[in-house]
Scaffold this active site. Sequence first.
Site, mmCIF file in Angstrom:
data_model
loop_
_atom_site.group_PDB
_atom_site.id
_atom_site.type_symbol
_atom_site.label_atom_id
_atom_site.label_comp_id
_atom_site.label_asym_id
_atom_site.label_seq_id
_atom_site.Cartn_x
_atom_site.Cartn_y
_atom_site.Cartn_z
ATOM 1 N N THR A 73 47.947 -109.643 -26.385
ATOM 2 C CA THR A 73 46.900 -110.621 -26.058
ATOM 3 C C THR A 73 46.079 -110.060 -24.894
ATOM 4 O OG1 THR A 73 48.527 -111.855 -24.745
ATOM 5 C CG2 THR A 73 48.051 -112.656 -26.969
ATOM 6 N N LYS A 94 55.542 -107.737 -25.737
ATOM 7 C CA LYS A 94 54.184 -108.037 -25.282
ATOM 8 C C LYS A 94 54.272 -109.097 -24.191
ATOM 9 C CE LYS A 94 51.745 -111.048 -25.854
ATOM 10 N NZ LYS A 94 51.415 -112.322 -25.054
ATOM 11 N N THR A 124 55.441 -115.727 -21.471
ATOM 12 C CA THR A 124 54.631 -115.734 -22.692
ATOM 13 C C THR A 124 54.811 -114.360 -23.295
ATOM 14 O OG1 THR A 124 52.501 -116.040 -23.717
ATOM 15 C CG2 THR A 124 52.466 -115.103 -21.538
ATOM 16 N N GLU A 155 48.887 -109.083 -15.603
ATOM 17 C CA GLU A 155 47.487 -109.388 -15.369
ATOM 18 C C GLU A 155 47.106 -109.160 -13.906
ATOM 19 O OE1 GLU A 155 47.038 -112.749 -18.883
ATOM 20 O OE2 GLU A 155 47.383 -113.379 -16.819
ATOM 21 N N ASN A 198 42.588 -115.175 -15.418
ATOM 22 C CA ASN A 198 43.188 -116.425 -15.851
ATOM 23 C C ASN A 198 42.220 -117.604 -15.748
ATOM 24 O OD1 ASN A 198 46.188 -116.212 -16.627
ATOM 25 N ND2 ASN A 198 45.932 -114.799 -14.917
ATOM 26 N N SER A 251 38.056 -119.053 -22.497
ATOM 27 C CA SER A 251 36.652 -118.885 -22.870
ATOM 28 C C SER A 251 36.324 -117.432 -23.160
ATOM 29 C CB SER A 251 35.740 -119.389 -21.737
ATOM 30 O OG SER A 251 36.047 -118.747 -20.514
#
Length: 393
Positions: free
Chosen positions: A155, A178, A189, A269, A388, A393
């Site tokens: 992702t 992942k 996640t 991230e 994040n 969006s």
Amino acid sequence: MNNPVRDKGVTGPKGFKAAGVAAGIKESGALDLALVVNEGPGQAAAGVFTTNQVKAAPVLWSQQVLKERKLNAVVLNSGGANACTGPEGFQDTHATAEKVAEVLGVGAIEVAVCSTGLIGERLPMDNLKAGIEVAAKELDTSVEAGLNAATAVMTTDTRPKQSFAAHPDGWSVGGFVKGAGMLAPNMATMLSVITTDAVIDGDALDAALRATTKKTYDRLDVDGGTSTNDTVLVLASGASGVTPSPEDFAELLTAVAGDLVKQLQGDAEGVTKEISITVNGAVDEAEAVVIAKTVAEDNLVKTALFGSDPNWGRIAMAVGRSQATVDQHKLGITINGVTLFADGHKAADRSEADLSGRDIEIVVDLNLGDGTATVLTTDLSHAYVEENSAYSS
């Protein structure tokens, strides 16, 4: 015993085929559907799942089918989590398993399903089912096929993550993972599939996986967010014909899982610092874990480390606010080899600790008992906030 390598993954062990295809779940056209198939002769399997009380439909399905400790295949998609989608979402998961069962000629109860992506949206089932048919035709034992599967589950990950290790006795363990955000204790996640060609039964596989998870996946805490979709699956083909000792199997499984978790940390991230927090001398291991996770999740600590600031006062604060036993007069804090705080007072000037590099090692000494634990985390950077804030969006 060989150390893990990253040039192969789930297709490394004998008896497994994989594929990764673009099914049109993602608007970008990127790979978004993976299929991993166990060709046997054995089909033992085990799984560990999120502890979040809000569980995605694929988690609920896979928990049910794994009660039999047997799997023929795993189908995974990115581009949508299929979480918080109600009864219809569960029906979609069931239909996904039935489609895999149809194309492989097996029972749906032998198919685990995993999904990852944005929470709350239904999956485009026509695209997903068509993608399963394509993936089934592309199944292969090649390294490339395993890499495609690892890529299809990404992702916000920037790169696929896989690992493989072989035992001198002729059996091996391989896998992919992942995950980049919403990474916290009790998994994240995060989707991970591990394969082995060792001969091992389902109950032994389950016990080994749970012990391994506690030391690996559960010791990564990027941001305190425990996801709705966390799944770690282990499939055993028995194709090597070798039955390892429980100790040897646990060692190799833990080595591969630990390497996968290290890759998760490095691709989190917004990461600019890879941080390890070791707590020594706690009353017991459980309390050591509590303290290490409290420090790992503390935003003041994480922002200081992003700024390469060895602000041990923030670490002391986080240790003290944990729910574990702490005596500040026995407490010590060492950062990158420099003890900055000891026995309740400053021990060195904080400028002596060099945090300019990517790797930061924090050691907290409680001097209260024999409990010890290490938790991995990352810093809180501008890039993490930006990524994040714009995810949906």
